[in-house]
Design a protein around this motif. Structure first.
Motif, PDB file in Angstrom:
ATOM      1  N   ARG A 182       0.841  -1.198   0.000  1.00  0.00           N
ATOM      2  CA  ARG A 182       0.000   0.000   0.000  1.00  0.00           C
ATOM      3  C   ARG A 182       0.877   1.249   0.000  1.00  0.00           C
ATOM      4  NH1 ARG A 182      -5.081   1.393   4.044  1.00  0.00           N
ATOM      5  NH2 ARG A 182      -6.074   2.894   2.634  1.00  0.00           N
ATOM      6  N   TYR A 183       0.734   2.063  -1.026  1.00  0.00           N
ATOM      7  CA  TYR A 183       1.579   3.251  -1.157  1.00  0.00           C
ATOM      8  C   TYR A 183       1.043   4.432  -0.354  1.00  0.00           C
ATOM      9  CZ  TYR A 183       4.611   6.788  -3.124  1.00  0.00           C
ATOM     10  OH  TYR A 183       5.541   7.785  -3.259  1.00  0.00           O
ATOM     11  N   ALA A 184      -0.272   4.665  -0.416  1.00  0.00           N
ATOM     12  CA  ALA A 184      -0.851   5.833   0.262  1.00  0.00           C
ATOM     13  C   ALA A 184      -2.269   5.518   0.721  1.00  0.00           C
ATOM     14  CB  ALA A 184      -0.852   7.046  -0.662  1.00  0.00           C
ATOM     15  N   ASP A 185      -2.728   6.294   1.702  1.00  0.00           N
ATOM     16  CA  ASP A 185      -4.069   6.159   2.252  1.00  0.00           C
ATOM     17  C   ASP A 185      -4.909   7.338   1.770  1.00  0.00           C
ATOM     18  OD1 ASP A 185      -6.381   5.980   3.712  1.00  0.00           O
ATOM     19  OD2 ASP A 185      -5.407   5.887   5.681  1.00  0.00           O
ATOM     20  N   GLY A 186      -5.757   7.081   0.797  1.00  0.00           N
ATOM     21  CA  GLY A 186      -6.551   8.144   0.191  1.00  0.00           C
ATOM     22  C   GLY A 186      -7.538   8.791   1.132  1.00  0.00           C
ATOM     23  N   THR A 187      -7.876   8.131   2.234  1.00  0.00           N
ATOM     24  CA  THR A 187      -8.813   8.721   3.186  1.00  0.00           C
ATOM     25  C   THR A 187      -8.163   9.859   3.979  1.00  0.00           C
ATOM     26  OG1 THR A 187      -8.282   7.201   5.011  1.00  0.00           O
ATOM     27  CG2 THR A 187      -9.971   6.500   3.415  1.00  0.00           C
ATOM     28  N   ARG A 188      -6.849   9.955   3.898  1.00  0.00           N
ATOM     29  CA  ARG A 188      -6.133  11.006   4.613  1.00  0.00           C
ATOM     30  C   ARG A 188      -5.733  12.167   3.696  1.00  0.00           C
ATOM     31  NH1 ARG A 188      -4.352   9.751   9.785  1.00  0.00           N
ATOM     32  NH2 ARG A 188      -4.763   7.607  10.436  1.00  0.00           N
ATOM     33  N   LEU A 189      -6.288  12.214   2.500  1.00  0.00           N
ATOM     34  CA  LEU A 189      -6.075  13.338   1.596  1.00  0.00           C
ATOM     35  C   LEU A 189      -7.305  14.238   1.642  1.00  0.00           C
ATOM     36  CD1 LEU A 189      -3.871  11.344   0.547  1.00  0.00           C
ATOM     37  CD2 LEU A 189      -4.257  12.307  -1.714  1.00  0.00           C
ATOM     38  N   ARG A 190      -7.075  15.533   1.861  1.00  0.00           N
ATOM     39  CA  ARG A 190      -8.174  16.490   1.958  1.00  0.00           C
ATOM     40  C   ARG A 190      -8.479  17.088   0.589  1.00  0.00           C
ATOM     41  NH1 ARG A 190      -6.593  20.620   4.314  1.00  0.00           N
ATOM     42  NH2 ARG A 190      -4.423  20.093   4.721  1.00  0.00           N
ATOM     43  N   THR A 191      -9.748  17.310   0.326  1.00  0.00           N
ATOM     44  CA  THR A 191     -10.152  17.748  -1.017  1.00  0.00           C
ATOM     45  C   THR A 191      -9.703  19.173  -1.323  1.00  0.00           C
ATOM     46  OG1 THR A 191     -12.290  18.419  -0.121  1.00  0.00           O
ATOM     47  CG2 THR A 191     -12.135  16.218  -1.089  1.00  0.00           C
ATOM     48  N   VAL A 192      -9.699  20.062  -0.357  1.00  0.00           N
ATOM     49  CA  VAL A 192      -9.348  21.480  -0.547  1.00  0.00           C
ATOM     50  C   VAL A 192     -10.244  22.099  -1.625  1.00  0.00           C
ATOM     51  CG1 VAL A 192      -7.580  23.193  -1.079  1.00  0.00           C
ATOM     52  CG2 VAL A 192      -6.932  21.073   0.080  1.00  0.00           C
ATOM     53  N   ARG A 193     -11.221  22.851  -1.213  1.00  0.00           N
ATOM     54  CA  ARG A 193     -12.104  23.553  -2.155  1.00  0.00           C
ATOM     55  C   ARG A 193     -11.977  25.045  -1.883  1.00  0.00           C
ATOM     56  NH1 ARG A 193     -17.368  25.436  -3.047  1.00  0.00           N
ATOM     57  NH2 ARG A 193     -18.162  24.907  -5.135  1.00  0.00           N
ATOM     58  N   HIS A 194     -11.278  25.745  -2.778  1.00  0.00           N
ATOM     59  CA  HIS A 194     -10.994  27.171  -2.578  1.00  0.00           C
ATOM     60  C   HIS A 194     -11.839  28.002  -3.538  1.00  0.00           C
ATOM     61  CE1 HIS A 194      -8.414  30.666  -1.526  1.00  0.00           C
ATOM     62  NE2 HIS A 194      -8.773  31.074  -2.736  1.00  0.00           N
ATOM     63  N   ARG A 195     -12.605  28.913  -2.975  1.00  0.00           N
ATOM     64  CA  ARG A 195     -13.360  29.873  -3.778  1.00  0.00           C
ATOM     65  C   ARG A 195     -13.128  31.258  -3.156  1.00  0.00           C
ATOM     66  NH1 ARG A 195     -13.247  25.799  -5.962  1.00  0.00           N
ATOM     67  NH2 ARG A 195     -14.913  24.610  -6.977  1.00  0.00           N
ATOM     68  N   GLY A 196     -12.151  31.974  -3.703  1.00  0.00           N
ATOM     69  CA  GLY A 196     -11.771  33.244  -3.118  1.00  0.00           C
ATOM     70  C   GLY A 196     -12.080  34.404  -4.033  1.00  0.00           C
ATOM     71  N   GLU A 197     -11.617  35.573  -3.656  1.00  0.00           N
ATOM     72  CA  GLU A 197     -11.861  36.771  -4.447  1.00  0.00           C
ATOM     73  C   GLU A 197     -11.124  36.730  -5.778  1.00  0.00           C
ATOM     74  OE1 GLU A 197     -11.340  41.656  -4.099  1.00  0.00           O
ATOM     75  OE2 GLU A 197     -10.870  40.366  -2.386  1.00  0.00           O
ATOM     76  N   HIS A 198      -9.945  36.104  -5.789  1.00  0.00           N
ATOM     77  CA  HIS A 198      -9.105  36.131  -6.986  1.00  0.00           C
ATOM     78  C   HIS A 198      -8.925  34.765  -7.634  1.00  0.00           C
ATOM     79  CE1 HIS A 198      -7.949  40.277  -6.102  1.00  0.00           C
ATOM     80  NE2 HIS A 198      -7.781  39.902  -4.843  1.00  0.00           N
ATOM     81  N   PHE A 199      -9.099  33.677  -6.867  1.00  0.00           N
ATOM     82  CA  PHE A 199      -8.809  32.345  -7.394  1.00  0.00           C
ATOM     83  C   PHE A 199      -9.874  31.343  -6.953  1.00  0.00           C
ATOM     84  CE2 PHE A 199      -4.657  34.390  -6.573  1.00  0.00           C
ATOM     85  CZ  PHE A 199      -4.149  34.415  -7.874  1.00  0.00           C
ATOM     86  N   GLY A 200     -10.076  30.356  -7.796  1.00  0.00           N
ATOM     87  CA  GLY A 200     -10.924  29.228  -7.459  1.00  0.00           C
ATOM     88  C   GLY A 200     -10.274  27.944  -7.951  1.00  0.00           C
ATOM     89  N   PHE A 201     -10.148  26.954  -7.076  1.00  0.00           N
ATOM     90  CA  PHE A 201      -9.517  25.685  -7.463  1.00  0.00           C
ATOM     91  C   PHE A 201      -9.866  24.629  -6.426  1.00  0.00           C
ATOM     92  CE2 PHE A 201      -6.523  28.152  -4.958  1.00  0.00           C
ATOM     93  CZ  PHE A 201      -6.157  27.256  -3.959  1.00  0.00           C
ATOM     94  N   ASP A 202      -9.661  23.376  -6.810  1.00  0.00           N
ATOM     95  CA  ASP A 202      -9.878  22.248  -5.917  1.00  0.00           C
ATOM     96  C   ASP A 202      -8.592  21.444  -5.770  1.00  0.00           C
ATOM     97  OD1 ASP A 202     -12.541  22.903  -5.649  1.00  0.00           O
ATOM     98  OD2 ASP A 202     -13.217  21.535  -7.220  1.00  0.00           O
TER      99      ASP A 202
END
Length: 437
Positions: A182-202
């Motif tokens: 097992r290389y990595a545990d995907g349950t420990r990765l956070r999605t990060v959903r950014h919706r700001g004044e200048h940028f939007g990304f996931d």
């Protein structure tokens, strides 16, 4: 009491035509070839320097001022310093490299991934000199140009978003467990959903976590907003100020207050004051150069006007030198700090000739009036800065082997004998070297 200080090299010309306008052009280095920079970087690492900061300006300016910037290669052309960095990393083992980056030029997800890649490839030696140059905005989209403070707001959102992406792999996410496969545990990765004044990304970011710290952040801003940005975000502050005890203490105090206001320790930021010394063989030679500079001729004033015209994107050579300078000629995109540095301590009635002449005049290291002197006198000055609590200095010049050796050949042994300059590295990357003392 003498103490170790941090040393950096500020490549003020950027990744541009090194050697142009100097006699050492005839060494026949090609400025577009990495060999020139790799040789210099190896010398700086041998000297015990912490990092090289590479200036950049992605724009050649407005149509009206392009010729000012390229005519004598003061403001361009310039290649991308981020792409020079891997060549410098390949030539060294400990030296940090901090190319200049502009938040307007890099979308946060792309930036986070590219910077993470360089951080891993370099052994965690990447720094990022974050600038908020608004004059380049038209190259990166059709949005209206931001004002000074708004550009810092965007930079803070950009950097915060990048850090969220770098940290989107929580502790324990990277397993690399060969026993279970097992290389990595995907349950420990956070999605990060950014919706700001200048940028939007996931997120999360498609890159593994760092083992020896995130890329170190450098900032050059001297305005109130710029110092606030440094206090909240930076590991290194590129400082420009008179090198007297009162000025240095006051400047460092403002940085430290900004750090405390952001919930950080003042020790988190290394304040490095920029110095552009002229090293000569004897005090008598220094005196001769200083005396000769007291009465600059027309050619010297024209050269200074050309350099200032490039930086300020305003043709000073077309103005009457015997009339006062009208600061209203400068566009809104021109840095107020750059205008203040041009004018210095002169009042509004001073003729332009007098303002330019002040930039031509040199001063002595020995009496604190300037930066002309012997290697021993420069070491005296740096040692004195350390007694005032200074963290270190940035020597300012081309990253050309002739420039590097001319400045360092005598200086490095003196600094080491006095216990001011490191003789070995701690290991662990740029952040570790900055935190070592």
């Amino acid at each position: 009491m003498t103490k170790l200080q941090h040393f950096g090299w500020f490549l003020a010309r950027g990744f541009g035509p090194h050697g142009w306008g100097h006699p050492y052009l005839d060494w026949n280095y090609r400025w577009t070839n990495p060999d020139l920079y790799q040789e210099s970087a190896r010398a700086l690492e041998q000297a015990g320097f912490d990092l090289v900061i590479i200036e950049d300006a992605p724009s050649l300016g407005s149509a009206d001022t392009i010729d000012l910037r390229v005519r004598h290669a003061f403001g361009g052309p310039k290649l991308d310093p981020l792409l020079l960095a891997p060549y410098l990393f390949a030539a060294t083992r400990h030296l940090g490299i901090a190319p200049t980056v502009n938040p307007a030029a890099y979308l946060p997800y792309t930036a986070a991934r590219q910077f993470a890649t360089l951080q891993h490839l370099s052994g965690h030696r990447l720094g990022l000199n974050v600038v908020t140059d608004t004059g380049s905005a038209r190259h990166f989209g059709t949005a209206a140009q931001l004002g000074h403070d708004a550009a810092y707001d965007r930079a803070e959102e950009w950097l915060a978003g990048i850090r969220d992406l770098w940290r989107s792999w929580d502790d324990g996410a990277l397993l690399e467990d060969t026993a279970t496969g097992r290389y990595a545990d995907g349950t420990r990765l956070r999605t990060v959903r950014h919706r700001g004044e200048h940028f939007g990304f996931d997120g999360p970011l498609n890159a593994v976590p760092f083992t020896d710290g995130e890329p170190s952040i450098v900032s050059p801003g001297g305005s109130g907003r710029g110092l606030g940005f440094a206090g909240a975000n930076s590991d290194v502050q590129l400082a420009l100020a008179p090198l007297d005890e009162a000025s240095i203490t006051a400047y460092r105090g403002r940085i430290h207050d900004a750090a405390r206001a952001a919930g950080r320790s003042p020790d988190d930021i290394k304040v490095l004051f920029a110095i552009q010394p002229v090293i000569v063989s004897s005090p008598e030679e220094a005196d001769r150069l200083v005396a000769a500079s007291a009465h600059p001729d027309e050619a010297a004033l024209t050269l200074i006007a050309q350099r200032q015209s490039s930086d300020l994107e305003t043709d000073l050579t077309a103005l009457d030198l015997d009339k006062p300078l009208d600061v209203g000629i400068f566009g809104d995109h021109v840095s107020q700090g750059s205008i203040r540095r041009l004018i210095g301590g002169h009042d509004a009635s001073a003729p332009l000739r007098q303002v330019l002449a002040a930039h031509a005049r040199l001063g002595r290291l020995s009496d604190g009036s300037g930066f002309v002197g012997t290697a021993a006198e420069l070491a005296d000055r740096i040692e004195e800065l350390g007694t005032w609590g200074n963290d270190g200095v940035l020597l300012w010049g081309d990253l050309h082997p002739v420039t590097v050796h001319r400045m360092l050949d005598e200086l490095v042994p003196i600094l080491r004998r006095r216990g001011i300059l490191r003789s070995e590295y701690t290991g662990g990357g740029l952040a570790s070297n900055l935190a070592a003392f």
